[in-house]
Motif scaffolding. Structure first.
Motif, PDB file in Angstrom:
ATOM      1  N   ARG A  56       0.820  -1.210   0.000  1.00 28.03           N
ATOM      2  CA  ARG A  56       0.000   0.000   0.000  1.00 28.03           C
ATOM      3  C   ARG A  56       0.854   1.260   0.000  1.00 28.03           C
ATOM      4  O   ARG A  56       0.460   2.283  -0.585  1.00 28.03           O
ATOM      5  N   LEU A  64      -6.769  11.262  -3.840  1.00 29.09           N
ATOM      6  CA  LEU A  64      -7.487  10.700  -2.701  1.00 29.09           C
ATOM      7  C   LEU A  64      -6.993   9.300  -2.384  1.00 29.09           C
ATOM      8  O   LEU A  64      -6.791   8.952  -1.204  1.00 29.09           O
ATOM      9  N   LEU A  65      -6.780   8.486  -3.411  1.00 29.40           N
ATOM     10  CA  LEU A  65      -6.289   7.130  -3.181  1.00 29.40           C
ATOM     11  C   LEU A  65      -4.903   7.154  -2.542  1.00 29.40           C
ATOM     12  O   LEU A  65      -4.594   6.309  -1.700  1.00 29.40           O
ATOM     13  N   ILE A 122      -5.473   7.735   1.157  1.00 27.15           N
ATOM     14  CA  ILE A 122      -6.123   6.603   1.807  1.00 27.15           C
ATOM     15  C   ILE A 122      -5.168   5.425   1.935  1.00 27.15           C
ATOM     16  O   ILE A 122      -5.074   4.783   2.995  1.00 27.15           O
ATOM     17  N   THR A 123      -4.424   5.108   0.879  1.00 30.23           N
ATOM     18  CA  THR A 123      -3.517   3.969   0.945  1.00 30.23           C
ATOM     19  C   THR A 123      -2.333   4.244   1.875  1.00 30.23           C
ATOM     20  O   THR A 123      -1.819   3.318   2.516  1.00 30.23           O
ATOM     21  N   LEU A 148      -2.502   6.072   4.656  1.00 32.45           N
ATOM     22  CA  LEU A 148      -3.053   5.854   6.002  1.00 32.45           C
ATOM     23  C   LEU A 148      -3.257   4.364   6.264  1.00 32.45           C
ATOM     24  O   LEU A 148      -2.979   3.876   7.368  1.00 32.45           O
ATOM     25  N   SER A 149      -3.725   3.622   5.261  1.00 36.75           N
ATOM     26  CA  SER A 149      -3.904   2.177   5.423  1.00 36.75           C
ATOM     27  C   SER A 149      -2.571   1.482   5.641  1.00 36.75           C
ATOM     28  O   SER A 149      -2.476   0.526   6.424  1.00 36.75           O
ATOM     29  N   LEU A 196      -8.885   1.247   8.180  1.00 32.15           N
ATOM     30  CA  LEU A 196      -9.844   2.301   7.893  1.00 32.15           C
ATOM     31  C   LEU A 196     -11.213   1.692   7.604  1.00 32.15           C
ATOM     32  O   LEU A 196     -11.319   0.530   7.209  1.00 32.15           O
ATOM     33  N   VAL A 230     -14.752   3.975   3.349  1.00 32.37           N
ATOM     34  CA  VAL A 230     -13.751   4.938   2.880  1.00 32.37           C
ATOM     35  C   VAL A 230     -12.846   4.302   1.830  1.00 32.37           C
ATOM     36  O   VAL A 230     -12.630   4.858   0.750  1.00 32.37           O
ATOM     37  N   THR A 231     -12.319   3.130   2.138  1.00 32.36           N
ATOM     38  CA  THR A 231     -11.434   2.465   1.175  1.00 32.36           C
ATOM     39  C   THR A 231     -12.200   2.027  -0.073  1.00 32.36           C
ATOM     40  O   THR A 231     -11.659   2.073  -1.184  1.00 32.36           O
ATOM     41  N   ALA A 270     -12.580   5.105  -2.375  1.00 32.64           N
ATOM     42  CA  ALA A 270     -11.339   5.423  -3.090  1.00 32.64           C
ATOM     43  C   ALA A 270     -11.104   4.446  -4.230  1.00 32.64           C
ATOM     44  O   ALA A 270     -10.691   4.850  -5.337  1.00 32.64           O
ATOM     45  N   TRP A 319     -21.552   6.809  -2.042  1.00 28.94           N
ATOM     46  CA  TRP A 319     -20.393   6.992  -2.917  1.00 28.94           C
ATOM     47  C   TRP A 319     -20.718   7.856  -4.128  1.00 28.94           C
ATOM     48  O   TRP A 319     -19.821   8.429  -4.745  1.00 28.94           O
TER      49      TRP A 319
END
Length: 247
Positions: free
Chosen positions: A44, A78-79, A82-83, A85-86, A97, A101-102, A105, A178
């Motif tokens: 990720r 955005l991805l 998110i990735t 943070l993941s 997460l 949310v995932t 994204a 979404w």
């Protein structure tokens, strides 16, 4: 003073059959501590770095205001967040997460990829995010940026979902939520000034199609996005869950 304990305690009646275990309202993740997942964290992190690199390359090639107006650039940025943070949560053995949310994204980058390959990659004149009138040459900067945003990053995000994300976490009610961001984007594109440079996507060009044709294109695109969101939820409940949860 306490009451004396009776000498003769009556026998309790036997329970008929084994006790029935009721479903617990608390998920297992609330009582089981998450474990470190180094493989998921590294993969990720690579996705986040690649996505951020693709966005940065686009910003260097064109006007930042124009580049950030593209849906695929916004979705890739955005991805990347998110990735990242993941990845940090998987490395530090923290709870992942929320799937809503995932899943959002993932849906947005897949939408950007499908729109590019189905509607933009073979247009005449050729589609260019920088506003150029000629098609980008292979292995040059603009061609590389397009491939990163619309091929490499979406494919890596799908692989992360299939191989490293537990199944059956998405819900059908999330599909409607979404849609809020894509619908807001479509509305802003339709309400933009009548400057040709503002119409980044040819199928949303009010000058070329008029408001009736553009609204019809937006409606079809919105229905397609919702169908894709429902399909994503359905596949999440039918795909096999990764067996090695500690990856």
């Amino acid at each position: 003073m306490t009451a004396p304990i009776p000498r003769d305690i009556p026998d309790l009646p036997a329970v008929p059959g084994p006790p029935v275990l009721l479903p617990a309202p608390v998920p297992a993740t609330a009582v089981v501590a998450p474990a470190r997942r180094p493989t998921a964290a590294v993969f990720r992190l690579l996705i986040a770095v690649t996505a951020a690199g693709g966005v940065a390359l686009e910003l260097l090639l064109g006007s930042p205001a124009r580049m950030l107006s593209y849906f695929s650039v916004q979705a890739t940025a955005l991805l990347a967040v998110i990735t990242f943070l993941s990845a940090t949560r998987a490395w530090r053995a923290r709870r992942p997460l929320p799937p809503a949310v995932t899943g959002a994204a993932l849906l947005y980058v897949v939408i950007g990829a499908l729109v590019y390959h189905l509607l933009l990659a073979h247009t005449t004149p050729p589609f260019s995010m920088t506003g150029a009138t000629t098609a980008p040459e292979r292995w040059h900067a603009q061609w590389t940026a397009l491939q990163v945003l619309h091929v490499l990053v979406p494919a890596a995000a799908v692989l992360d979902w299939l191989l490293l994300t537990p199944a059956a976490r998405l819900r059908l009610r999330q599909a409607a939520a979404w849609l809020l961001y894509p619908l807001a984007y479509l509305a802003s594109a339709l309400l933009s000034p009548s400057d040709p440079s503002r119409h980044l996507y040819p199928f949303l060009d009010v000058t070329a199609h008029g408001y009736r044709g553009t609204l019809a294109n937006a409606l079809l695109l919105g229905l397609g996005i919702y169908a894709l969101a429902v399909l994503l939820v359905a596949l999440d409940h039918t795909r096999p869950s990764p067996t090695r949860h500690r990856l």
